[in-house]
Design a protein around this motif. Structure first.
Motif, short mmCIF file in Angstrom:
data_model
loop_
_atom_site.label_atom_id
_atom_site.label_comp_id
_atom_site.label_asym_id
_atom_site.label_seq_id
_atom_site.Cartn_x
_atom_site.Cartn_y
_atom_site.Cartn_z
N SER A 2 0.83 -1.21 0.00
CA SER A 2 0.00 0.00 0.00
C SER A 2 0.86 1.25 0.00
O SER A 2 0.54 2.24 -0.68
CB SER A 2 -0.95 0.01 1.20
N SER A 5 -6.25 0.03 -1.79
CA SER A 5 -6.78 -1.11 -1.04
C SER A 5 -5.96 -2.35 -1.37
O SER A 5 -5.98 -2.83 -2.50
CB SER A 5 -8.25 -1.34 -1.41
N LEU A 27 -14.91 2.24 4.45
CA LEU A 27 -14.33 3.50 3.96
C LEU A 27 -15.30 4.25 3.06
O LEU A 27 -15.42 5.48 3.16
CB LEU A 27 -13.01 3.21 3.24
N ALA A 74 -4.66 1.92 2.60
CA ALA A 74 -5.53 1.19 3.53
C ALA A 74 -5.44 -0.31 3.28
O ALA A 74 -6.30 -0.89 2.61
CB ALA A 74 -6.98 1.66 3.39
N GLN A 122 -13.58 -3.52 4.95
CA GLN A 122 -12.52 -2.54 4.70
C GLN A 122 -13.02 -1.48 3.73
O GLN A 122 -13.29 -0.34 4.11
CB GLN A 122 -11.28 -3.26 4.13
N GLU A 123 -13.21 -1.87 2.47
CA GLU A 123 -13.67 -0.91 1.48
C GLU A 123 -15.09 -0.44 1.78
O GLU A 123 -15.41 0.74 1.60
CB GLU A 123 -13.60 -1.52 0.08
N MET A 146 -5.95 -4.25 4.06
CA MET A 146 -6.94 -5.01 4.82
C MET A 146 -6.22 -5.85 5.87
O MET A 146 -5.36 -6.67 5.54
CB MET A 146 -7.76 -5.92 3.91
N SER A 158 -10.75 -5.85 7.90
CA SER A 158 -11.08 -4.44 8.12
C SER A 158 -9.84 -3.58 7.87
O SER A 158 -8.92 -4.01 7.19
CB SER A 158 -11.61 -4.26 9.56
N ILE A 159 -9.82 -2.37 8.42
CA ILE A 159 -8.71 -1.45 8.21
C ILE A 159 -7.77 -1.48 9.41
O ILE A 159 -8.14 -1.93 10.49
CB ILE A 159 -9.23 -0.01 7.99
N LYS A 181 -8.11 3.78 11.64
CA LYS A 181 -9.37 4.05 12.34
C LYS A 181 -9.20 5.18 13.35
O LYS A 181 -10.09 6.03 13.50
CB LYS A 181 -9.84 2.78 13.05
#
Length: 206
Positions: free
Chosen positions: A17, A137, A158, A92, A154-155, A94, A98-99, A104
């Motif tokens: 990322s 992502s 967001l 971001a 995750q996505e 995964m 999630s993130i 967060k």
């Protein structure tokens, strides 16, 4: 043009990322030499997670512990940088569907009533309209389609949170299957870099 660049990958130089957000920023600078870029590495310089003490502190911070006051000022700075940005580039990955918790924590400092959203008689209204968000992502498996799509928090998160802030121009640069072998990883990275180079996600806010 103001650009905000956020990284949250925990793997340092091994982070895909980070590699891809850097490529996006390089492309933006090539296209818009006048762009002013503000950068935050949420791993090397993490933001503390949201606490009740932060929320309950008086706006003028009068009488607030020095450490807590400094933390609140950092959060306010992050919010002001977000509000000032025309384009936001977010790395971001995964983690566990999630993130990253670091990302967060940053988002929690942006979600301030009266700043990025407000409640009205007809429901919530986003106040950060007119921005563009580009999200890199990265995923170890494949979650964009099929049965595994239900595991994507995750996505979907967001998209939801930025829409809540009033931002509907959200583009994803996706690299999936990164843990499914060296060939698949390289293929995913190459495809993502091609997307960036072609400029299809770089229709920037003015």
């Amino acid at each position: 043009m103001n650009v905000l660049h956020i990284d949250s990958g925990i793997l340092g130089d091994h982070s895909v990322s980070r590699r891809l957000t850097a490529a996006i920023i390089a492309q933006i600078k090539a296209d818009r030499p006048d762009a002013k870029v503000t950068y935050h590495d949420l791993v090397s310089q993490p933001i503390a997670h949201l606490t009740g003490a932060q929320i309950m502190a008086p706006a003028d911070l009068d009488g607030v512990d020095a450490g807590l006051a400094a933390d609140i000022r950092t959060g306010r700075q992050m919010l002001e940088e977000f509000l000032a940005a025309d384009t936001i580039v977010v790395g971001a990955p995964m983690y566990n569907f999630s993130i990253p918790s670091q990302l967060k924590a940053w988002i929690d400092r942006l979600a301030v009533a009266g700043k990025t959203f407000r409640y009205t008689e007809t429901g919530p209204e986003g106040l950060a309209k007119g921005k563009k968000v580009i999200i890199v992502s990265t995923r170890g498996g494949h979650y964009s389609a099929g049965a595994a799509a239900a595991m994507d928090h995750q996505e979907s998160y967001l998209r939801t949170v930025f829409a809540f802030f009033g931002i509907t121009d959200v583009e994803f640069v996706r690299a999936e299957g990164l843990n499914l072998g060296a060939d698949q990883k390289q293929s995913a990275i190459t495809e993502a870099e091609k997307t960036i180079a072609e400029g299809s996600v770089l229709r920037l806010a003015s």
